[in-house]
Motif scaffolding. Structure first.
Motif, PDB file in Angstrom:
ATOM      1  N   CYS A 127     -16.654  -2.233  24.940  1.00 26.73           N
ATOM      2  CA  CYS A 127     -17.691  -3.215  24.621  1.00 26.73           C
ATOM      3  C   CYS A 127     -18.311  -3.786  25.887  1.00 26.73           C
ATOM      4  O   CYS A 127     -17.608  -4.251  26.786  1.00 26.73           O
ATOM      5  CB  CYS A 127     -17.096  -4.345  23.778  1.00 26.73           C
ATOM      6  SG  CYS A 127     -18.305  -5.595  23.283  1.00 26.73           S
TER       7      CYS A 127
ATOM      8  N   CYS B 158     -23.969  -3.040  12.404  1.00 26.01           N
ATOM      9  CA  CYS B 158     -23.380  -3.314  13.721  1.00 26.01           C
ATOM     10  C   CYS B 158     -22.976  -2.023  14.427  1.00 26.01           C
ATOM     11  O   CYS B 158     -23.207  -1.854  15.629  1.00 26.01           O
ATOM     12  CB  CYS B 158     -22.193  -4.266  13.602  1.00 26.01           C
ATOM     13  SG  CYS B 158     -20.826  -3.650  12.581  1.00 26.01           S
ATOM     14  N   ALA B 159     -22.370  -1.089  13.680  1.00 23.26           N
ATOM     15  CA  ALA B 159     -21.957   0.180  14.283  1.00 23.26           C
ATOM     16  C   ALA B 159     -23.165   1.015  14.686  1.00 23.26           C
ATOM     17  O   ALA B 159     -23.176   1.641  15.751  1.00 23.26           O
ATOM     18  CB  ALA B 159     -21.081   0.956  13.308  1.00 23.26           C
TER      19      ALA B 159
ATOM     20  N   CYS C 121     -24.646  -0.361  18.044  1.00 23.41           N
ATOM     21  CA  CYS C 121     -23.831  -0.434  19.264  1.00 23.41           C
ATOM     22  C   CYS C 121     -24.184   0.682  20.240  1.00 23.41           C
ATOM     23  O   CYS C 121     -23.977   1.861  19.944  1.00 23.41           O
ATOM     24  CB  CYS C 121     -22.347  -0.361  18.913  1.00 23.41           C
ATOM     25  SG  CYS C 121     -21.265  -0.529  20.352  1.00 23.41           S
TER      26      CYS C 121
ATOM     27  N   THR D 292     -18.039  -0.028  18.709  1.00 25.37           N
ATOM     28  CA  THR D 292     -17.771  -0.142  17.281  1.00 25.37           C
ATOM     29  C   THR D 292     -18.248   1.130  16.613  1.00 25.37           C
ATOM     30  O   THR D 292     -19.414   1.501  16.753  1.00 25.37           O
ATOM     31  CB  THR D 292     -18.503  -1.352  16.661  1.00 25.37           C
ATOM     32  OG1 THR D 292     -18.014  -2.560  17.244  1.00 25.37           O
ATOM     33  CG2 THR D 292     -18.261  -1.412  15.153  1.00 25.37           C
TER      34      THR D 292
ATOM     35  N   ARG E  53     -14.935  -8.609  19.530  1.00 23.38           N
ATOM     36  CA  ARG E  53     -15.705  -8.994  18.349  1.00 23.38           C
ATOM     37  C   ARG E  53     -14.863  -9.856  17.425  1.00 23.38           C
ATOM     38  O   ARG E  53     -13.659  -9.671  17.294  1.00 23.38           O
ATOM     39  CB  ARG E  53     -16.168  -7.755  17.577  1.00 23.38           C
ATOM     40  CG  ARG E  53     -17.286  -6.986  18.240  1.00 23.38           C
ATOM     41  CD  ARG E  53     -17.855  -5.950  17.284  1.00 23.38           C
ATOM     42  NE  ARG E  53     -18.489  -6.595  16.129  1.00 23.38           N
ATOM     43  CZ  ARG E  53     -18.920  -5.934  15.067  1.00 23.38           C
ATOM     44  NH1 ARG E  53     -18.768  -4.619  14.989  1.00 23.38           N
ATOM     45  NH2 ARG E  53     -19.495  -6.578  14.069  1.00 23.38           N
TER      46      ARG E  53
ATOM     47  N   CYS F 171     -26.540  -7.594  12.642  1.00 26.09           N
ATOM     48  CA  CYS F 171     -25.970  -8.246  11.462  1.00 26.09           C
ATOM     49  C   CYS F 171     -26.914  -9.313  10.927  1.00 26.09           C
ATOM     50  O   CYS F 171     -27.150  -9.420   9.717  1.00 26.09           O
ATOM     51  CB  CYS F 171     -24.615  -8.867  11.811  1.00 26.09           C
ATOM     52  SG  CYS F 171     -23.840  -9.785  10.469  1.00 26.09           S
TER      53      CYS F 171
ATOM     54  N   THR G 292     -20.749 -12.233  12.651  1.00 29.01           N
ATOM     55  CA  THR G 292     -19.999 -11.545  13.692  1.00 29.01           C
ATOM     56  C   THR G 292     -20.527 -12.005  15.041  1.00 29.01           C
ATOM     57  O   THR G 292     -21.730 -12.242  15.202  1.00 29.01           O
ATOM     58  CB  THR G 292     -20.090 -10.014  13.578  1.00 29.01           C
ATOM     59  OG1 THR G 292     -19.222  -9.411  14.554  1.00 29.01           O
ATOM     60  CG2 THR G 292     -21.503  -9.508  13.808  1.00 29.01           C
TER      61      THR G 292
ATOM     62  N   CYS H 178     -24.583  -5.918  18.092  1.00 29.34           N
ATOM     63  CA  CYS H 178     -23.934  -5.936  16.778  1.00 29.34           C
ATOM     64  C   CYS H 178     -24.264  -7.229  16.030  1.00 29.34           C
ATOM     65  O   CYS H 178     -24.567  -7.209  14.827  1.00 29.34           O
ATOM     66  CB  CYS H 178     -22.421  -5.780  16.927  1.00 29.34           C
ATOM     67  SG  CYS H 178     -21.633  -6.961  18.051  1.00 29.34           S
ATOM     68  N   SER H 179     -24.216  -8.358  16.741  1.00 23.97           N
ATOM     69  CA  SER H 179     -24.500  -9.651  16.120  1.00 23.97           C
ATOM     70  C   SER H 179     -25.954  -9.745  15.684  1.00 23.97           C
ATOM     71  O   SER H 179     -26.261 -10.243  14.593  1.00 23.97           O
ATOM     72  CB  SER H 179     -24.173 -10.785  17.094  1.00 23.97           C
ATOM     73  OG  SER H 179     -22.802 -10.762  17.464  1.00 23.97           O
TER      74      SER H 179
END
Length: 259
Positions: free
Chosen positions: A12, A132-133, A136, A141, A53, A22, A42, A18-19
């Motif tokens: 990471c 999120c995945a 990334c 993730t 995370r 989301c 998240t 990711c946030s």
């Protein structure tokens, strides 16, 4: 086993994609906050020189669902633990029961509901990865079948001896979760609970409830539900009469804010 997420703290970069993804996917208002709230499901926090995370772990046997008297939370066959705001009566038992302390309440709303990651249940059901995945850039993730994620995590740990803590977080914690994590720093130093039982806490909940006479449990739930539903309806009516524009959701869950 269903689907799940694998987070590798060593990969990471702390970009926060990711946030942001989301927020966009779930139509959550406001900026990404530093801690989990009803509007930030998240977030990425820096701990011990790593980025970690924080999100709902999506327990295999969710305690939040076991204590909910109206069935507002449930585990789907695909893996996500989802929440139905229309069923919720605001008791907040889920917040008290969660072993990871994840669900958050909309304290700023006249008629509040709970907010937490739902692991992009709609996308997952349609065969798509979570937002999120997909967002990334470092593949810290990744999304996939849980058994494949376990194999991937074990492979990374085996191929780099000493580069990882020899444990997959979420494999046994609280009976197992659909979100798994690996790291080169002990998980407790990353702010994750390391003293959780291997047996799902929900099993204890059901054991206690099974010893209560059925009519007592049913009437307790019924009376408590009537009280909360009545109170919430009165609050809705009061807000409507005052012309307050706050909607009931304001947090996504696939519905527009009724403002």
């Amino acid at each position: 086993m269903g689907m799940g997420l694998l987070f590798d703290a060593t990969r990471c970069i702390g970009c926060g994609a990711c946030s942001s993804a989301c927020k966009e996917q779930n139509k959550l208002p406001g900026k990404v906050e530093e801690v989990l709230t009803a509007y930030t499901w998240t977030t990425v926090q820096e701990k011990e020189g790593l980025n970690v995370r924080k999100l709902c772990m999506h327990c295999e046997v969710p305690t939040c669902a076991s204590v909910c008297p109206v069935g507002a939370l449930k585990k789907t066959p695909e893996g996500p633990v989802v929440y139905d705001a229309e069923r919720c009566m605001g008791c907040r038992y889920c917040m008290m029961a969660c072993p990871f302390e994840i669900p958050k309440y909309q304290w700023d709303r006249p008629v509040p509901v709970v907010g937490k990651c739902i692991m992009c249940a709609g996308r997952v059901k349609d065969g798509q990865p979570t937002a999120c995945a997909a967002a990334c850039p470092a593949e810290a993730t990744i999304f996939g079948k849980k058994e494949d994620l376990i194999w991937e995590a074990r492979t990374r740990i085996r191929q780099k001896p000493g580069a990882y803590v020899d444990h997959i977080y979420g494999l046994t914690e609280a009976g197992g979760t659909s979100v798994l994590m690996i790291s080169n720093v002990p998980f407790e130093k990353l702010g994750l609970k390391s003293n959780l039982p291997g047996e799902p806490p929900a099993m204890k909940t059901w054991q206690v409830l099974s010893n209560i006479p059925d009519f007592v449990a049913v009437w307790a739930v019924f009376l408590y539900g009537v009280h909360w539903i009545t109170a919430r309806r009165e609050e809705v009516a009061r807000v409507g009469a005052n012309g307050n524009g706050h909607g009931r959701n304001g947090q996504g869950n696939g519905r527009e804010d009724r403002s």
